[in-house]
Design an enzyme around this catalytic site. Structure first.
Site, mmCIF file in Angstrom:
data_model
loop_
_atom_site.group_PDB
_atom_site.id
_atom_site.type_symbol
_atom_site.label_atom_id
_atom_site.label_comp_id
_atom_site.label_asym_id
_atom_site.label_seq_id
_atom_site.Cartn_x
_atom_site.Cartn_y
_atom_site.Cartn_z
ATOM 1 N N CYS A 112 0.817 -1.207 0.000
ATOM 2 C CA CYS A 112 0.000 0.000 0.000
ATOM 3 C C CYS A 112 0.862 1.274 0.000
ATOM 4 O O CYS A 112 1.668 1.474 -0.888
ATOM 5 C CB CYS A 112 -0.974 -0.054 1.167
ATOM 6 S SG CYS A 112 -2.369 1.064 1.024
ATOM 7 N N HIS A 113 0.727 2.133 1.010
ATOM 8 C CA HIS A 113 1.479 3.388 1.070
ATOM 9 C C HIS A 113 2.934 3.211 1.496
ATOM 10 O O HIS A 113 3.724 4.144 1.422
ATOM 11 C CB HIS A 113 0.801 4.365 2.037
ATOM 12 C CG HIS A 113 -0.402 5.030 1.469
ATOM 13 N ND1 HIS A 113 -1.642 4.453 1.516
ATOM 14 C CD2 HIS A 113 -0.536 6.212 0.820
ATOM 15 C CE1 HIS A 113 -2.516 5.255 0.926
ATOM 16 N NE2 HIS A 113 -1.876 6.330 0.499
#
Length: 190
Positions: free
Chosen positions: A114-115
């Site tokens: 993800c991030h």
């Protein structure tokens, strides 16, 4: 029946700061433990680190090693869970960026979801690599020289990346496969 433990003796650093996505820590960590690995939470926080479950505050977890005391040579692999707040804080932390960079220089396998790829942008590790992430990071990653792919999980050499919590089963399997002991990345697999 005895379950295979392909990661027996593998030491994994899990790098987080306040605001990581809880399931992106707990699911991979459980899978790593089931495969025989030992894990340590490494963080700029010194005692506890707080998670999030989507938009809600999650549980607090004990920090095993403060980033100021973390030694990349004591780990065989690196897992970086996502979460907007954690990833943003880590990429701004010189000590966290240096820790990640040292793991990469040491040719240790890295798994990020993800991030979490924001930290890898800071170390220039994504340049020329195939990666995936949450779609909102696509422009950041392509501007950093990565080849972004819209797939659940992407493996490129010593890096495995994933998009979101819905991909955790595939991500966990890919991380375990990547973290399997090799003479070049395991210091003491016993």
């Amino acid at each position: 029946m005895v379950r295979p433990r392909p990661l027996h003796g593998v030491r994994v650093a899990i790098l987080v700061d306040d605001g990581f996505e809880q399931i992106e820590l707990t699911s991979p960590r459980e899978a790593l433990h089931a495969a025989g690995a030992t894990t340590s939470l490494v963080s700029p926080q010194t005692q506890n680190v707080c998670s999030w479950n989507g938009e809600e505050k999650g549980e607090s977890f004990r920090v095993d090693v403060a980033i100021a005391d973390a030694k990349p040579t004591e780990f065989d692999a690196l897992l970086i869970p996502g979460g907007l707040r954690s990833a943003d804080s880590l990429r701004a932390s010189n000590k966290a960026v240096l820790f990640v960079h040292a793991m990469q220089i040491g040719r240790k396998p890295v798994a990020a979801i993800c991030h979490a790829l924001w930290v890898l942008i800071e170390t220039d590790y994504v340049r020329g690599r195939k990666v995936t992430s949450c779609p909102s990071l696509r422009t950041d990653l392509t501007n950093a020289g990565a080849v972004w792919e819209d797939r659940a999980v992407v493996t490129d050499e010593l890096l495995v990346t994933s998009q979101a919590p819905g991909d955790l089963a595939q991500f966990n399997d890919a991380a375990i496969a990547l973290f399997r002991p090799r003479s070049s990345n395991v210091q003491n697999a016993s």
